[in-house]
Write a protein that holds these residues in place. Sequence first.
Motif: not given
Length: 520
Positions: A455-483
């Motif tokens: 939201s507006a409280s954080r500046p608009r990201s220049e990324g694709s919006g996929l970085g954190l979701s990819i990080a979470l998938e990489n954690a899941h494939i290791h059997g872990g998680d991200i919060s």
Amino acid sequence: MTKPQDKLRGLPAARKALLAGLRLTSLRLRLVVVFGLVALTAAVSASGIAYWLNREAVLTRAQDAALKDFRQQMQTRAGALRADATQEELQAAAGQMANSSQGYSVLLVAEKKGGGRIVGYSDLDAFTLAKVPGSLQKAVLKKQELNSGNDSPYHLYWQRTVDHGDPYLVGGATVIGGGPTGYMLKSLEPEAKDLSSLGWSLAIATALALIGSALLAQAAATTVLKPVHRLGVAARRLGEGKLDTRLRVSGTDELADLSRTFNRTAENLEKKVADMSAREEASRRFVADMSHELRTPLTAITAVTEVLEEELDAETGSVDPMIEPAVRLVVSETRRLGDLVENLMEVTRFDAGTARLVLDDVDIADQITACIDARAWLDAVELDAERGITARLDPRRLDVILANLIGNALKHGGSPVEVSVRLEDAKLVISVRDHGPGIPEDVLPHVFDRFYKASASRPRSEGSGLGLSIALENAHIHGGDISAANCPDGGAVFTLWLPCESESEVGCQAADVPAEGGQA
């Protein structure tokens, strides 16, 4: 040897198992109980009515026969006595009256001329005047007025009594015209025994009816619950994803209609899921094909933009200052497009289930340091990690996770970013904390969604919006998680958990090396 504490701990589990068993057969139990209650009510009602009717019939028949015979005996025997009959005459008459077929005892009472009473009895041990209720004596001796509805001054009265637990019939009458008063005592014990036998027979019949109803309920429950059980099994199989599950339909009753409805529902669900799977597969193929097709022209464009960027950085200044901003924009957007294509291809591999781990023994502190150093974040990140903590994981995917978490913290929270590593409950825990404004509460549930922007409280990201979701998938494939969460004293914190002991090949080991901290 089993300890008392172990027995006490086992009681709740046994109770839960018993309750679970009752729940599993609750419908069957209800059917049996309902059938039993209906049968018991019907049997008890029928037995009670039959017993009451037979009791009245048996007692009335015995009573009427005895009183009728006693009336006749009073008329023929007692009525034939003289008014001043002696005690011997009364005794003889009473004995003759007691010799009748009804088998009752007789007591004759006459008044003396000078006062007093003369009593003649057939059996002094069995029947005395004390056994005649006072109310009955008063009724027998009371002379009634004659009128149109009453043509006799004296009547025959009777009463049922119990003496020492034995039932008796007591009757009495006075001879009209000044004769003696007679009382009879008849034992009803034979009739009571007959009624007791009848009662036991009815009780046995009631018990047999109850057992029969339970067996009938069991048969009915089996007939009704077998299709229900098959329906439950089919529903569980359907819930497990076996969409080809169908029920065998037989008959035309309500259960058959329910089975047909279930089959139609399962068939429609299978078709819809197949359509959705086909569309999802087509979309996944489209994204993969599009990403591959984009890589070829993107490679050429990237090469051109690199040349343009070198020209921008050259000291000769060969690029026209008027078009320099446009050239820099093209270079920047080309890099973003390249990152987007790579992220889309990574997401496609996760969705297709083709992502695989390439495991290696990694020193966590060295891996984080290398990640930070490769991106020139040394001055902006503070690392708190023990040297010697090693983990067996995929270093490339861990680098992707760390790059996304640390880069996200630097972009949205600002430096310094604190990265800490620790072992906790057989898990490797890596925390990345920033000192920015934090994440709004309405954004927290969506930070790992694909293409989601803050939201507006954080500046608009220049990324694709996929970085954190990819990080979470990489954690899941290791059997872990991200919060993701907010710190009480400000800033956001992302926490990565990776298992150290699991059925996967991922594992951790901490060496006995003194802790080191400070800036990475």
